[in-house]
Design a protein around this motif. Structure first.
Motif, PDB file in Angstrom:
ATOM      1  N   TYR A 220       0.842  -1.193   0.000  1.00  0.00           N
ATOM      2  CA  TYR A 220       0.000   0.000   0.000  1.00  0.00           C
ATOM      3  C   TYR A 220       0.876   1.242   0.000  1.00  0.00           C
ATOM      4  N   ALA A 221       0.699   2.087  -1.010  1.00  0.00           N
ATOM      5  CA  ALA A 221       1.473   3.321  -1.137  1.00  0.00           C
ATOM      6  C   ALA A 221       0.856   4.410  -0.254  1.00  0.00           C
ATOM      7  N   MET A 222       1.716   5.235   0.338  1.00  0.00           N
ATOM      8  CA  MET A 222       1.255   6.318   1.220  1.00  0.00           C
ATOM      9  C   MET A 222       1.658   7.694   0.698  1.00  0.00           C
ATOM     10  N   GLY A 223       2.376   7.743  -0.429  1.00  0.00           N
ATOM     11  CA  GLY A 223       2.973   9.001  -0.856  1.00  0.00           C
ATOM     12  C   GLY A 223       2.056   9.958  -1.578  1.00  0.00           C
ATOM     13  N   ASP A 224       0.812   9.555  -1.843  1.00  0.00           N
ATOM     14  CA  ASP A 224      -0.114  10.448  -2.535  1.00  0.00           C
ATOM     15  C   ASP A 224      -0.296  11.736  -1.731  1.00  0.00           C
ATOM     16  N   GLU A 225      -0.451  12.840  -2.452  1.00  0.00           N
ATOM     17  CA  GLU A 225      -0.599  14.147  -1.809  1.00  0.00           C
ATOM     18  C   GLU A 225      -1.764  14.174  -0.822  1.00  0.00           C
ATOM     19  N   ARG A 226      -2.808  13.394  -1.085  1.00  0.00           N
ATOM     20  CA  ARG A 226      -3.966  13.367  -0.186  1.00  0.00           C
ATOM     21  C   ARG A 226      -3.627  12.771   1.169  1.00  0.00           C
ATOM     22  N   ASN A 227      -2.532  12.021   1.258  1.00  0.00           N
ATOM     23  CA  ASN A 227      -2.147  11.379   2.512  1.00  0.00           C
ATOM     24  C   ASN A 227      -1.135  12.198   3.305  1.00  0.00           C
ATOM     25  N   CYS A 228      -0.830  13.412   2.849  1.00  0.00           N
ATOM     26  CA  CYS A 228       0.196  14.230   3.497  1.00  0.00           C
ATOM     27  C   CYS A 228      -0.454  15.344   4.307  1.00  0.00           C
ATOM     28  N   ARG A 229      -0.035  15.484   5.556  1.00  0.00           N
ATOM     29  CA  ARG A 229      -0.447  16.612   6.399  1.00  0.00           C
ATOM     30  C   ARG A 229       0.788  17.452   6.687  1.00  0.00           C
TER      31      ARG A 229
END
Length: 669
Positions: free
Chosen positions: A487-496
Motif C-alpha cells: 500500500y502506497a502512502m505518498g499520494d498528496e492526499r495522505n500528506c499533512r
C-alpha cells in the motif's frame, strides 16, 4: 431576560474585580490570590480585526449576562513605523464603548512585528525591548479602563504568526520575554492583572513553563482547552483534565492554589468532522460553566467566540460563535443567558449523590440564601427521570427551567399514575432530563436525590440521526507465505503539512507498507524514503522525530470494546537502536516500553525499513483468522532537523487527534 447584566450586576463585577486587583501584585506566588473575583463569564470578539457591529454586539453581550470581552491590540498595528507607536482609533473606540456598556475588556498584547527579528517571535534584545515598549504604550493608553492584560495568545501554536514560524514558540523565549514585560506593565499600572500566554498545545507545554519559573512573572495562568475534535470531548471530560492541571500547578506553587483562566473554549457547529450540533453545543456551554464553578481555582472562561466569522458550513472558524454572522442568536447564546446569573452570583456547595456518575445534580447558594440545583445527564442518549425529595416541613414552590427556556413555577408533589397503585408523594418533584441542564431555584436546603429511572427514548434511532461508521479506507493483510499487498502512502492526499515548507514531493518523503499475519501475530513492514533522517528524541518523545506511529482497534468477539478504545505504538530508530513505545492500550495497560514486540529497523541512505512482529496479545487484538477485521491506522513522521514538519498517513485518528472512529479497516484474507 434572565441573565441580563444590569447596573447592579456590573457593580458586583467591579467590586469583585477590585478585590482581585487588590491581591498581591508581585507575581503569581503561593498565597497571593485569595482576593480574586469569584468567576468571570466572558467571550472572545474580533473588534480589533474590524469585525462585528460594535454597539449591537455589546447589547447582546449584556443581555446574555456576559461580563467580559477578550480582544487584541496587535503590536504590528500599534507600531506600523519603527519607533513610532500610535493607538488605533478602532481600539480606543471599542474599549470606551465596552466600558460604557458595563463590559470589562481583556486586551491581548500579542504577535510579532516585521521590524524586529524578521517578523519572528521577539527573542533578540532589540525585539524584546521593542515588545516591552509596545506593552507599556498600550497599558498607558488603557489606564483606568482596561485592567486585564494577556501577554500573547497561543505562543506555542503560532496563532497570528507567519506560517514559517508556526509551532516554533519555545517556552524558554516566552518566559524570558515575560520576565521583562511583567514588571514594566506593573510599573505603568500596578492595579492591572497580567495573564500568561494561553497555552494551546497541552499540559506538558504548560508544565515546561512552570519549570522555567513562569509563576514568578504573571498573576494568572491561562489555557485554551478545546476538546471538540477528540474522543474526550464533553464538559465532563474537560473537568477531569482541569483537576489534573490543578494538581500539576500546585507542584510549582508550594501546594497553594494557582488562579487559572480559560481564555478560549468552545464547540464549533460546523458540519464536517469535529463539528457539534448547535443544540448540543449550547448544552455543552451550560455544563461547562456550571462545572467550572465547582473548581475554585478556575476564575473565568471566555467562550470562543461570540460571533461566527463567516457563513461556510464546513469551516470550523466560521462556526464558533454564540450568534451567527448577522447576530442571530444560536442555542449557545440562550444557554449562556440561562446560566450566567447562576455562575456569576452563586457559589458551588456540593454535588448530590445520585448513585450514578453520569447523573449530575449540583447545589449552589446565592448570597441572599436562595439555593439552586443544576441537573443533567452525561449519557449520550435516553431520558432519565430524576426524583428529588424535600424533607422540609412545608416545601415552598420553586422556579424550574431548562437552560435557554422560560422559567415556570412548580409546587412539590408527584404521582406516578402510570404505575398501578403508585401513591402520591407530596414531598417529591420529578424531572425527566437529558444533556441540557435544568435549573431549580428556591429553598432547597433539605433536598436530596430520591431515585433515578431510565426512560428509554433513543433519539439516535430517528432516521435523520442514524450515524454510520464509514472507515477512512480499507485494506487487506495476507497470510504468511502468500504474496503481499503493498500500500502506497505518498499520494498528496495522505500528506499533512505542519509547516509551510514541508514536503515538496515524494523525493522529500515517501512511504509504503504491507501486512501479513498468522493466528498469533501481525507482521507489519513499512518502507520510508526520506531525504533527511532526523531522530534525536528518546522515550515517549520519539514521535517528534522521524519514525512511525501505528494504531489498532479490535472489532471481533462478544467482548468488543467501546468505540473509544484503541492501542497505539510509537516506533523509531533511535541513537540507541530500534525502539517501540506503547502510548495507549485498548486493554487499559499503562504506557511504556513493549518488549514483546520485535522490531528490526535498518537505514540505508535515504531509505529506512521498519519490520514489526506484533503478538496479538501484546497489542490487544484477537486471534487472527481469515475474515477477521480490525481497525488500523499508520502514520509516518518527518523531521528534517529541529521540529516535526509533516506526516504521511494511511487511515487517520492519530496525528490530528486521537479518534479510532477515523481508522481504516484491515481485513485478514
Amino acid at each position: 431576560m434572565r441573565g441580563q447584566l444590569g447596573s447592579v450586576g456590573w457593580l458586583a463585577v467591579c467590586l469583585g474585580l477590585a478585590a482581585w486587583l487588590g491581591a498581591g501584585s508581585a507575581g503569581a506566588v503561593a498565597g497571593e490570590y485569595t482576593g480574586m473575583p469569584p468567576f468571570v463569564t466572558g467571550a472572545c470578539t474580533h473588534f480589533g480585526q474590524g469585525k462585528g457591529l460594535l454597539d449591537a454586539n455589546l447589547s447582546l453581550f449584556t443581555q446574555a449576562g456576559i461580563m467580559a470581552i477578550r480582544d487584541e491590540a496587535y503590536w504590528g498595528g500599534v507600531e506600523q513605523e519603527k519607533g513610532k507607536l500610535v493607538m488605533p482609533e478602532s481600539y480606543l473606540t471599542y474599549i470606551d464603548r465596552a466600558v460604557a456598556a458595563g463590559v470589562m475588556p481583556l486586551t491581548i498584547l500579542d504577535y510579532a512585528n516585521r521590524f524586529y527579528d524578521g517578523g519572528d517571535y521577539p527573542r533578540s534584545a532589540e525585539a524584546v525591548e521593542g515588545f516591552a515598549r509596545y506593552c507599556e504604550f498600550v497599558v498607558t493608553a488603557g489606564k483606568g479602563k482596561v485592567r486585564l492584560y494577556q501577554v500573547w495568545n497561543e505562543w506555542d501554536g503560532g496563532c497570528g504568526m507567519p506560517k514559517q514560524f508556526h509551532g516554533k514558540g519555545d517556552p524558554e523565549s516566552y518566559v524570558k520575554l515575560l520576565r521583562v514585560v511583567y514588571p514594566r506593565i506593573k510599573a505603568i499600572d500596578p492595579a492591572v492583572i497580567v495573564i500568561s500566554n494561553s497555552v494551546c498545545h497541552g499540559d506538558a507545554y504548560l508544565e515546561s513553563l512552570m519549570k522555567l519559573g513562569m509563576l514568578e512573572c504573571c498573576d494568572v495562568v491561562s489555557l485554551h482547552t478545546y476538546n471538540y475534535n477528540g474522543l474526550d470531548r464533553t464538559p465532563e471530560d474537560w473537568l477531569v483534565r482541569m483537576k489534573g492541571v490543578d494538581e500539576m500547578l500546585r507542584r510549582y506553587s508550594g501546594g497553594a492554589e494557582v488562579p487559572l483562566v480559560v481564555t478560549e473554549m468552545g464547540w464549533p457547529t460546523h458540519v464536517p468532522r469535529g463539528g457539534t450540533d448547535p443544540e448540543e453545543s449550547g448544552s455543552f456551554l451550560a455544563r461547562l460553566y456550571l462545572l467550572a464553578r465547582t473548581l475554585p481555582y478556575i476564575k473565568g472562561i471566555w467562550w470562543y467566540d461570540f460571533q461566527d466569522d463567516g457563513w461556510d458550513p464546513e469551516e470550523n472558524e466560521n462556526n464558533f460563535g454564540m450568534v451567527r454572522a448577522d447576530l442571530t442568536p444560536k442555542p449557545s447564546w440562550f444557554a449562556m443567558a440561562g446560566v450566567s446569573e447562576l455562575v456569576r452570583n452563586a457559589e458551588f456547595v456540593e454535588r448530590l449523590d445520585a448513585g450514578d456518575p453520569n447523573v449530575w445534580v449540583l447545589r449552589y447558594r446565592y448570597v441572599d440564601g436562595r439555593q439552586a440545583l443544576a441537573v443533567w445527564i452525561a449519557y449520550p442518549d435516553d431520558d432519565w427521570q430524576v426524583a428529588l425529595r424535600n424533607a422540609a416541613a412545608t416545601p415552598a414552590p420553586v422556579k424550574v427551567w431548562r437552560v435557554g427556556d422560560r422559567a415556570l413555577d412548580r409546587a412539590w408533589g408527584t404521582r406516578r399514575w402510570y404505575e398501578k397503585g403508585a401513591p402520591t408523594a407530596p414531598d417529591t418533584l420529578e424531572l425527566t432530563v437529558r444533556g441540557r441542564p435544568w435549573i431549580i431555584e428556591g429553598d432547597l436546603a433539605a433536598v436530596t436525590v430520591a431515585g433515578l429511572t431510565r426512560r428509554e427514548f433513543p433519539e439516535a434511532m430517528r432516521p435523520k440521526n442514524v450515524v454510520l461508521h464509514v472507515p477512512g479506507g480499507a485494506g487487506s493483510a495476507t497470510v504468511v507465505g502468500a504474496p503481499v499487498r503493498e500500500y502506497a502512502m505518498g499520494d498528496e492526499r495522505n500528506c499533512r503539512r505542519l509547516v509551510e515548507t514541508a514536503r515538496k514531493d515524494v523525493s522529500d518523503l515517501d512511504a509504503s507498507f504491507h501486512v501479513t499475519y498468522d493466528r498469533d501475530r501481525l507482521m507489519v513492514t513499512v518502507t520510508v524514503t526520506d531525504d533527511a533522517f532526523c531522530q534525536t528524541f528518546a522515550g515517549e518523545d520519539t514521535w517528534k522525530g522521524d519514525g512511525i506511529q501505528i494504531a489498532f482497534q479490535a472489532f471481533a468477539g462478544d467482548d468488543m470494546p467501546p468505540s473509544t478504545a484503541y492501542t497505539e505504538l510509537d516506533v523509531a530508530l533511535t541513537a540507541t537502536g530500534p525502539f517501540v513505545y506503547r502510548r495507549h492500550a485498548q486493554s487499559g495497560a499503562e504506557p511504556g516500553l513493549l518488549p514483546a514486540v520485535q522490531l528490526q529497523a535498518n537505514r540505508d541512505g535515504t531509505r529506512v525499513v521498519y519490520e514489526l512482529v506484533l503478538p496479538v496479545a501484546a497489542v490487544d487484538l484477537p486471534p487472527l483468522v481469515r475474515g477477521t477485521v480490525i481497525g488500523f491506522s499508520l502514520l509516518v513522521n518527518d523531521n528534517d532537523g529541529g521540529e516535526r514538519k509533516a506526516y504521511l498517513h494511511w487511515g487517520d485518528g492519530i496525528g490530528g487527534g486521537k479518534n479510532p472512529l477515523l481508522y481504516s479497516m484491515l481485513g485478514m484474507e
